[in-house]
Design an enzyme around this catalytic site. Structure first.
Site, PDB file in Angstrom:
ATOM      1  N   LYS A 113       0.818  -1.208   0.000  1.00  0.00           N
ATOM      2  CA  LYS A 113       0.000   0.000   0.000  1.00  0.00           C
ATOM      3  C   LYS A 113       0.862   1.272   0.000  1.00  0.00           C
ATOM      4  O   LYS A 113       0.426   2.316  -0.480  1.00  0.00           O
ATOM      5  CB  LYS A 113      -0.920   0.029   1.217  1.00  0.00           C
ATOM      6  CG  LYS A 113      -1.833  -1.182   1.374  1.00  0.00           C
ATOM      7  CD  LYS A 113      -2.853  -1.282   0.262  1.00  0.00           C
ATOM      8  CE  LYS A 113      -3.951  -2.293   0.538  1.00  0.00           C
ATOM      9  NZ  LYS A 113      -3.501  -3.699   0.540  1.00  0.00           N
TER      10      LYS A 113
HETATM   11  C1  LIG Z   1      -4.047  -4.777  -0.009  1.00  0.00           C
HETATM   12  C2  LIG Z   1      -3.242  -5.996  -0.044  1.00  0.00           C
HETATM   13  C3  LIG Z   1      -3.478  -6.998  -0.993  1.00  0.00           C
HETATM   14  C4  LIG Z   1      -4.615  -6.916  -1.985  1.00  0.00           C
HETATM   15  O1  LIG Z   1      -4.431  -5.894  -2.946  1.00  0.00           O
HETATM   16  P1  LIG Z   1      -5.691  -5.359  -3.776  1.00  0.00           P
HETATM   17  O2  LIG Z   1      -5.170  -4.202  -4.537  1.00  0.00           O
HETATM   18  O3  LIG Z   1      -6.717  -4.954  -2.760  1.00  0.00           O
HETATM   19  O4  LIG Z   1      -6.147  -6.465  -4.633  1.00  0.00           O
HETATM   20  C5  LIG Z   1      -2.644  -8.097  -1.005  1.00  0.00           C
HETATM   21  N1  LIG Z   1      -1.653  -8.239  -0.105  1.00  0.00           N
HETATM   22  C6  LIG Z   1      -1.403  -7.300   0.833  1.00  0.00           C
HETATM   23  C7  LIG Z   1      -0.314  -7.535   1.818  1.00  0.00           C
HETATM   24  C8  LIG Z   1      -2.177  -6.146   0.891  1.00  0.00           C
HETATM   25  O5  LIG Z   1      -1.922  -5.229   1.822  1.00  0.00           O
END
Ligand SMILES: *Cc1c(COP(=O)(O)O)cnc(C)c1O
Length: 498
Positions: A113
């Site tokens: 993120k």
């Molecule tokens: C948010 C997240 C995901 C999923 O990503 P999306 O963009 O919501 O599909 C996968 N792994 C981790 C560690 C995340 O923080």
């Protein structure tokens, strides 16, 4: 470049407006009117760029109402050695000639993120001034764990903004919870919601959709916006690392330009993998986008059958950032795959809301299957994969990345596809260390230990260093203690802004 709504009922806007608003007023998501094309010649010219230069190139094509100078400032503010502990920003770790891991977790909160949320606040702050906004922008975030902390870190003390994060009280790890509850900053609030992630996300969506409440807030000089992955300012930075990882392999003579690769992406809200689809539309040679799910496998079913059905129980897994039944960003894919048929998108989204289910037509289903492939991993398979990869390659993965690895193995077995493949690694193994330690050290050694002891044990056993952002969390002061029921999110916002 203008931005349209996937539901087609509002006038196009510039990118600053789209970023400030987060979600379109008709309930749709903002999408670019066209995709910037990067030809193979252009890709060749970009091989020697660093991450920041590549980001400038890609963002410049989409954020045409920002000056080149502004974009550069945003990028320098986001991707630097203060916030990222690797000079490549998103380094590629090669397992062997055919399999590579794109590490998206070298930012301050140790999950992918950060790739977007270190940048978004800079874009948002400029968007506020560019659009002549007089109100304070209040960012509402529903989080399954990782977004919340990353958004708090990104937005803390950014002028013209404040941020309120809602997380499911029992749906996040101890480390994730403490990361949020110890957050400093004069403009931040954190609220524990009684319910799961979908409850929190739906609650936040309802607040956005409540016209009367929003009008009242405007009178109090507030304007709500979103930092969830539906915000265009979250998506566009994620396109960059699909290109950077490909070009890195070209630079290392692992690939020649034009040769297709697969990407495997651990998927929840469909934001990360959608950026991969956008990269492909822009000319990046991608063969398949492999959508890796956990037992909340709504997307796997959708990709394999064309039926999206959220009417099932949300299961708690050891990959909690993917414990999601409504993958919001899929709407953007449907918009493209229907040839931008907004009436169809509206009707499917209406069915999803009303009946919890929709089925796409066969033409769309065929296109979905041409671009994507999907499978899922159980918790047991995930743990076994962490152990297997540690034993075989001395590479330590978090649970989400292990889901992707497992699904990739299934993909290869079932398709025999030998194209080079890049696995998106979305979190540091230390962020989900309870499960990772259990997998590597064995449950007899880890039983009864708290998450913070496990960090040390895992680090000692593997020789991998605990990231700065996760060290000493248990010794920091808890600064937030608000709670709200799932239907009380509007009330919580109202009170915090009083
Ligand atoms: C948010 C997240 C995901 C999923 O990503 P999306 O963009 O919501 O599909 C996968 N792994 C981790 C560690 C995340 O923080």
């Amino acid at each position: 470049m203008q931005y349209l709504s996937t539901r087609g009922q509002v006038q196009p806007v510039q990118s600053a407006q789209a970023i400030k608003q987060g979600i379109a007023p008709d309930g749709g998501l903002f999408v670019p009117e066209s995709f910037v094309n990067l030809s193979q010649d252009k890709l060749r010219q970009l091989v020697d760029c660093d991450y920041q230069e590549l980001a400038s190139e890609i963002l410049g094509g989409y954020l045409t109402d920002y000056t080149a100078e502004e974009i550069k400032d945003c990028i320098t503010g986001a991707y630097n050695s203060d916030s990222f502990n690797h000079s490549d920003i998103a380094p590629v770790h090669s397992i062997n000639d055919d399999l590579h891991v794109l590490e998206l977790w070298h930012g301050p909160t140790c999950a992918f993120k950060d790739m977007a949320l270190q940048l978004l606040p800079h874009l948002m702050s400029l968007a506020v001034s560019k659009t002549g906004e007089k109100n304070q922008v209040v960012i509402l975030v529903a989080t399954s764990g990782d977004t919340g902390k990353a958004a708090l870190e990104g937005f803390k003390d950014v002028s013209g903004t404040s941020i309120i994060v809602f997380f499911p009280e029992d749906g996040v790890s101890q480390v994730q919870k403490l990361q949020m509850l110890t957050q400093q900053g004069g403009n931040v609030s954190v609220v524990a919601v009684k319910g799961n992630f979908d409850d929190a996300q739906n609650g936040v969506k309802q607040v956005f959709a409540d016209a009367e409440f929003n009008k009242e807030l405007q009178q109090r000089h507030y304007r709500l916006s979103s930092a969830n992955s539906i915000n265009w300012g979250r998506l566009v930075p994620q396109i960059v690392y699909y290109f950077s990882s490909y070009l890195k392999l070209v630079k290392e003579d692992q690939l020649s330009i034009g040769k297709p690769v697969n990407f495997v992406v651990p998927t929840g809200n469909f934001g990360n993998i959608l950026a991969g689809y956008y990269a492909k539309q822009m000319g990046l040679p991608i063969n398949r986008l492999i959508c890796a799910a956990n037992p909340n496998n709504v997307l796997t079913d959708f990709i394999n059958t064309g039926v999206y059905n959220r009417s099932r129980d949300l299961l708690k897994t050891i990959s909690p950032s993917m414990d999601i039944l409504i993958s919001s960003n899929l709407e953007r894919l449907l918009f493209e795959l229907t040839g931008r048929d907004t009436a169809k998108v509206r009707s499917w989204m209406g069915e999803l809301k009303g009946q919890g289910r929709y089925e796409v037509d066969s033409a769309v289903k065929e296109k979905v299957q041409a671009y994507f492939w999907s499978d899922y991993a159980t918790d047991e398979q995930t743990l076994n994969t962490i152990k297997q990869v540690w034993d075989e390659h001395h590479y330590l993965m978090d649970t989400h990345t292990a889901v992707a690895w497992h699904v990739y193995q299934n993909y290869q077995q079932q398709t025999g596809d030998n194209n080079k493949t890049i696995i998106a690694s979305t979190a540091s193994p230390f962020k989900f260390n309870a499960s990772v330690a259990k997998a590597v050290l064995g449950s007899d050694k880890t039983a009864g230990e708290d998450e913070f002891q496990l960090l040390d044990m895992l680090s000692q056993r593997t020789g991998w260093e605990i990231p700065v952002g996760l060290k000493n969390l248990d010794k920091m002061q808890v600064l937030h203690n608000k709670k709200a029921p799932a239907n009380g999110i509007g009330r919580a916002v109202d009170e915090i802004l009083k």
